[in-house]
Design a protein around this motif. Structure first.
Motif, PDB file in Angstrom:
ATOM      1  N   ARG A 116       0.838  -1.422   0.162  1.00  0.00           N
ATOM      2  CA  ARG A 116       0.571  -0.072  -0.119  1.00  0.00           C
ATOM      3  C   ARG A 116       0.883   1.222   0.187  1.00  0.00           C
ATOM      4  O   ARG A 116       1.723   1.153   0.395  1.00  0.00           O
ATOM      5  CB  ARG A 116      -0.567   0.114   1.083  1.00  0.00           C
ATOM      6  N   TRP A 175       0.270   4.901   3.750  1.00  0.00           N
ATOM      7  CA  TRP A 175      -0.800   4.049   5.580  1.00  0.00           C
ATOM      8  C   TRP A 175      -0.904   5.344   6.312  1.00  0.00           C
ATOM      9  O   TRP A 175      -0.227   6.503   6.478  1.00  0.00           O
ATOM     10  CB  TRP A 175       0.111   3.604   5.884  1.00  0.00           C
ATOM     11  N   ASP A 218      -3.763   2.206  10.664  1.00  0.00           N
ATOM     12  CA  ASP A 218      -4.023   1.127   9.704  1.00  0.00           C
ATOM     13  C   ASP A 218      -2.725  -0.077  10.134  1.00  0.00           C
ATOM     14  O   ASP A 218      -1.770  -0.814  10.076  1.00  0.00           O
ATOM     15  CB  ASP A 218      -3.793   1.429   8.822  1.00  0.00           C
ATOM     16  N   ILE A 219      -1.310   1.264   9.866  1.00  0.00           N
ATOM     17  CA  ILE A 219       0.767   1.186   9.525  1.00  0.00           C
ATOM     18  C   ILE A 219       0.604   0.623  10.770  1.00  0.00           C
ATOM     19  O   ILE A 219       1.586  -0.565  11.269  1.00  0.00           O
ATOM     20  CB  ILE A 219       1.316   1.870   9.488  1.00  0.00           C
TER      21      ILE A 219
END
Length: 390
Positions: A342, A345, A349-350
């Protein structure tokens, strides 16, 4: 051998006032066996030094293709050579100024031989234990159950605790803790990880029994579980799955019970559903997932941190399997891998995919500052790679 007169003459040449110095003088000479490279110096923090003085061992671990690490009973350290501009001399029996002050009877000329010398020393820096290899070794031959033909042929290596200590670059306590984290169990003296389908089969036996007996998820009796399921699976496997997915406790009457972990059970069922699909429609997945978990449990997306990733940019929204344990262990390689999956981020999310990279007292924010570049997108802070990703 120098005389006192020669020492005084040297002090006069150096324009040093003898009254400002201790009366004792060390006269140094190289011993017959003195040489560089014969000895290595290791700089230790006080805690490690105390361990050695108490009779404990420090172990250097690493195979030929690995950078060596030093391990105490519970910590792991990177080893790096530090050069020094001053030559370091090894002098057996050398006395410090404090010792000379305390020993008033010391001869004022002390002749000492140099046993060795060095221009560098080993410097230690606390590091994360290198544990990814542990799962990799155990996954060479996952345990598929007592009836597995593969297990009876013994085609793969199996590992004892001693084997793992010689192969994994981590301290003994860190290795044993990680074996608990990955739900490994000892079978006939060897550490094994259960093959995922067999693990889910065992879990299904337990959850079906809980449902049929209408037990509370917080009070599952060990003895009854073993009695009811002994005809299906070995008792040690039933107890292992209860230990993996529950918390063991003993009531006032001395009976052993388990409180089942809702989040871990829901997470395992989600993995089972996702592992055979490249991507899953998010809303359809959530519906199937909730129908698949045991009655009384609630499936939530926050249970899937570090296991699955939701793509909110696709229409409809999708979810796919992305396990943190499948990502590289090296910091830069981990970020490269994530940014190839992706481009941008959010921090939320990361974080599950980099949290395990944080060194002692290091934050996720510090890691992102070092390995990523931040920007604002539609009012939300996002992170992308600092370097081009091929």
């Amino acid at each position: 051998m120098r005389s006192r007169a020669e020492v005084d003459a040297t002090l006069q040449t150096a324009k040093l006032n003898p009254a400002e110095l201790l009366p004792a003088v060390h006269c140094l000479s190289f011993g017959p066996q003195a040489g560089a490279g014969e000895c290595c110096l290791l700089q230790l923090e006080p805690g490690l030094c105390a361990e050695l003085e108490a009779g404990h061992s420090l172990v250097i671990r690493g195979e030929k293709d690995e950078q060596a690490v030093l391990c105490s009973k519970d910590k792991t350290y990177d080893m790096k050579i530090a050069d020094t501009s001053n030559m370091l001399l090894f002098i057996p029996g050398c006395k410090t100024p404090e010792q000379l002050n305390a020993d008033q009877a010391s001869c004022d000329i002390i002749h000492s031989q140099i046993a060795g010398f060095s221009n560098n020393y080993w410097e230690l820096r606390r590091c994360r234990p290198k544990l990814k290899k542990l799962r990799k070794l155990l996954m060479e031959d996952p345990y598929e159950g007592p009836d597995s033909r593969k297990d009876q042929t013994l085609t793969f290596s199996k590992y004892t605790t001693e084997d793992l200590l010689s192969l994994i670059q981590a301290s003994e306590e860190e290795i044993l803790h990680q074996l608990q984290v990955i739900d490994a169990c000892k079978i006939e003296g060897y550490w094994r990880i259960l093959e995922f389908d067999y693990e889910m089969k065992l879990l299904n036996h337990v959850t079906q029994l809980i449902d049929s007996e209408s037990w509370s998820l917080s009070k599952v009796p060990l003895r009854t579980c073993l009695e009811e399921l002994v005809s299906l699976e070995p008792t040690e496997m039933i107890e292992h799955i209860l230990l993996s997915y529950g918390r063991k406790y003993i009531d006032d009457a001395g009976e052993v019970y388990f409180e089942m972990h809702e989040d871990k059970i829901c997470r395992a069922i989600a993995q089972m559903l996702l592992q055979n699909a490249v991507k899953f429609n998010l809303s359809e997945f959530q519906e199937v997932w909730q129908q698949s978990v045991p009655e009384g449990m609630t499936a939530r997306l926050d249970q899937l941190k570090g296991l699955a990733l939701v793509d909110k940019t696709s229409r409809p929204e999708t979810i796919f399997l992305l396990k943190v344990e499948d990502l590289p262990e090296d910091n830069q390689e981990r970020f490269n891998s994530l940014f190839s999956i992706r481009e941008k981020w959010t921090e939320s999310d990361i974080t599950p995919y980099i949290q395990d990279l944080c060194a002692e007292k290091q934050t996720v924010g510090a890691l992102l500052t070092k390995y990523a570049r931040s920007s604002m997108q539609n009012g939300v802070r996002v992170y992308n790679s600092r370097r081009p990703i091929s």
